[in-house]
Scaffold this motif. Structure first.
Motif, PDB file in Angstrom:
ATOM      1  N   ALA A 166       4.418  -0.783  -3.225  1.00  0.00           N
ATOM      2  CA  ALA A 166       2.966  -1.216  -2.421  1.00  0.00           C
ATOM      3  C   ALA A 166       1.895  -0.354  -2.164  1.00  0.00           C
ATOM      4  CB  ALA A 166       3.574  -0.766  -0.687  1.00  0.00           C
ATOM      5  N   LEU A 167       2.039   0.780  -2.714  1.00  0.00           N
ATOM      6  CA  LEU A 167       1.292   2.022  -3.259  1.00  0.00           C
ATOM      7  C   LEU A 167       0.542   1.200  -4.382  1.00  0.00           C
ATOM      8  CD1 LEU A 167       2.667   5.630  -3.226  1.00  0.00           C
ATOM      9  CD2 LEU A 167       1.751   4.532  -0.832  1.00  0.00           C
ATOM     10  N   GLY A 168       0.768   1.089  -5.613  1.00  0.00           N
ATOM     11  CA  GLY A 168      -0.012   0.940  -6.476  1.00  0.00           C
ATOM     12  C   GLY A 168      -1.061  -0.787  -5.673  1.00  0.00           C
ATOM     13  N   LEU A 169      -0.738  -1.428  -5.038  1.00  0.00           N
ATOM     14  CA  LEU A 169      -0.696  -2.610  -4.190  1.00  0.00           C
ATOM     15  C   LEU A 169      -2.370  -2.723  -3.876  1.00  0.00           C
ATOM     16  CD1 LEU A 169      -1.139  -5.730  -3.874  1.00  0.00           C
ATOM     17  CD2 LEU A 169       0.206  -5.368  -1.568  1.00  0.00           C
ATOM     18  N   LEU A 170      -2.052  -1.135  -2.927  1.00  0.00           N
ATOM     19  CA  LEU A 170      -2.989  -0.609  -2.216  1.00  0.00           C
ATOM     20  C   LEU A 170      -4.249  -0.287  -3.515  1.00  0.00           C
ATOM     21  CD1 LEU A 170      -1.545   1.227   0.694  1.00  0.00           C
ATOM     22  CD2 LEU A 170      -3.650  -0.620   1.019  1.00  0.00           C
ATOM     23  N   VAL A 171      -4.209   0.006  -3.877  1.00  0.00           N
ATOM     24  CA  VAL A 171      -4.764   0.440  -5.242  1.00  0.00           C
ATOM     25  C   VAL A 171      -5.596  -1.031  -6.020  1.00  0.00           C
ATOM     26  CG1 VAL A 171      -5.376   1.535  -7.824  1.00  0.00           C
ATOM     27  CG2 VAL A 171      -4.375   2.715  -6.596  1.00  0.00           C
ATOM     28  N   HIS A 172      -5.124  -1.808  -6.025  1.00  0.00           N
ATOM     29  CA  HIS A 172      -5.641  -3.175  -6.464  1.00  0.00           C
ATOM     30  C   HIS A 172      -6.317  -3.701  -5.391  1.00  0.00           C
ATOM     31  CE1 HIS A 172      -5.978  -7.375  -8.177  1.00  0.00           C
ATOM     32  NE2 HIS A 172      -5.078  -7.330  -7.492  1.00  0.00           N
ATOM     33  N   VAL A 173      -6.484  -3.080  -3.912  1.00  0.00           N
ATOM     34  CA  VAL A 173      -7.593  -4.786  -3.190  1.00  0.00           C
ATOM     35  C   VAL A 173      -8.588  -3.585  -3.541  1.00  0.00           C
ATOM     36  CG1 VAL A 173      -7.515  -4.638  -0.490  1.00  0.00           C
ATOM     37  CG2 VAL A 173      -4.949  -5.015  -1.807  1.00  0.00           C
TER      38      VAL A 173
END
Length: 258
Positions: A32-39
């Motif tokens: 999820a922390l990686g997903l937020l960077v992508h977003v």
């Protein structure tokens, strides 16, 4: 299959590969922390056509997430031509679970000044394979390959990668690709058996002095427990070319009673 599948412009379905180390019904927070960077990076690309790089990621982890659909929002708190502060929120069922504040910076040419006294990490080939699933449960840990040496309790040097993409069918930056692994640091140099002591992290803050590349994340990690129920995991971050930043996680240390 990836950690997440996009279901709308702002929503993603978590797959079985994000199931957590503490509870299989909950997400390991690392993807999820990686997903937020992508977003954040996707939003940036839609707003601006000039380059910006991430200088700091500061996450507050407000609660757990089920292995289900999550929703993301992004807002610019401090707009600027050369520096921006962006906030991204990730939640489930109308409840925020993670808040990210990210400093974005316009890059410049400082090649003539580049350097660091941070020591290099041993090569992956010189580190023995380590079976992380022997200590931790869940789909996220099962997706990882770890090479590690642990010279003492609460101390480890390792290199880790995952076989799972971040978002199904989407190209993500090298930074987001590695950020999906950052939170694993807290479980790689444990001071206590997780069957006897809980020590989840409440936050994660990472600073970068250069942008990482490659499949493998390197961690030079120490874990400290204080006498009053608080702990700290600290790491030097490495990619395949050398150190690129630092990471810190504050822990709530909770011995389990019999």
């Amino acid at each position: 299959m990836a950690f997440f599948e996009r279901v709308s412009e702002s929503s993603f379905r978590a797959t079985e590969h994000v199931s957590g180390a503490w509870n299989l019904a909950e997400q390991h927070i690392a993807p999820a922390l990686g997903l937020l960077v992508h977003v954040v990076e996707t939003d940036l690309a839609a707003r601006r056509d000039d380059p910006m790089v991430v200088g700091r990621l500061s996450y507050d982890i407000l609660g757990t997430l089920p292995v289900d659909i999550v929703d993301c929002t992004v807002s610019v708190l401090r707009p600027g031509r050369t520096i921006e502060l962006v906030e991204a929120r990730l939640g489930h069922g109308g409840r925020d679970a993670v808040i990210l504040r990210c400093w974005l910076m316009q890059p410049g040419d400082t090649e003539a000044l580049a350097g660091t006294p941070l020591q290099p990490l041993p090569s992956r080939e010189s580190l023995p394979p380590w079976h992380a699933a022997g200590v931790w449960q869940g789909g996220f840990i099962a997706s990882t390959e770890v090479h590690r040496e642990a010279p003492e309790v609460g101390r480890a040097r390792l290199r880790v990668r995952s076989t799972q993409d971040l978002v199904e069918g989407e190209q993500v930056s090298p930074l987001a690709h590695l950020c999906r692994l950052l939170d694993i640091a807290n479980g790689m140099a444990v001071r206590a058996d997780p069957r006897e002591v809980l020590f989840p992290n409440l936050d994660l803050t990472a600073h970068f002095f250069t942008q990482p590349r490659g499949e493998w994340l390197g961690l030079d990690t120490t874990v400290s427990f204080g006498p009053g129920g608080v702990g700290l995991t600290s790491s030097i971050l490495h990619d395949e070319n050398g150190p690129f930043g630092t990471l810190a996680q504050v822990l709530t240390v909770r011995p389990l009673t019999s």
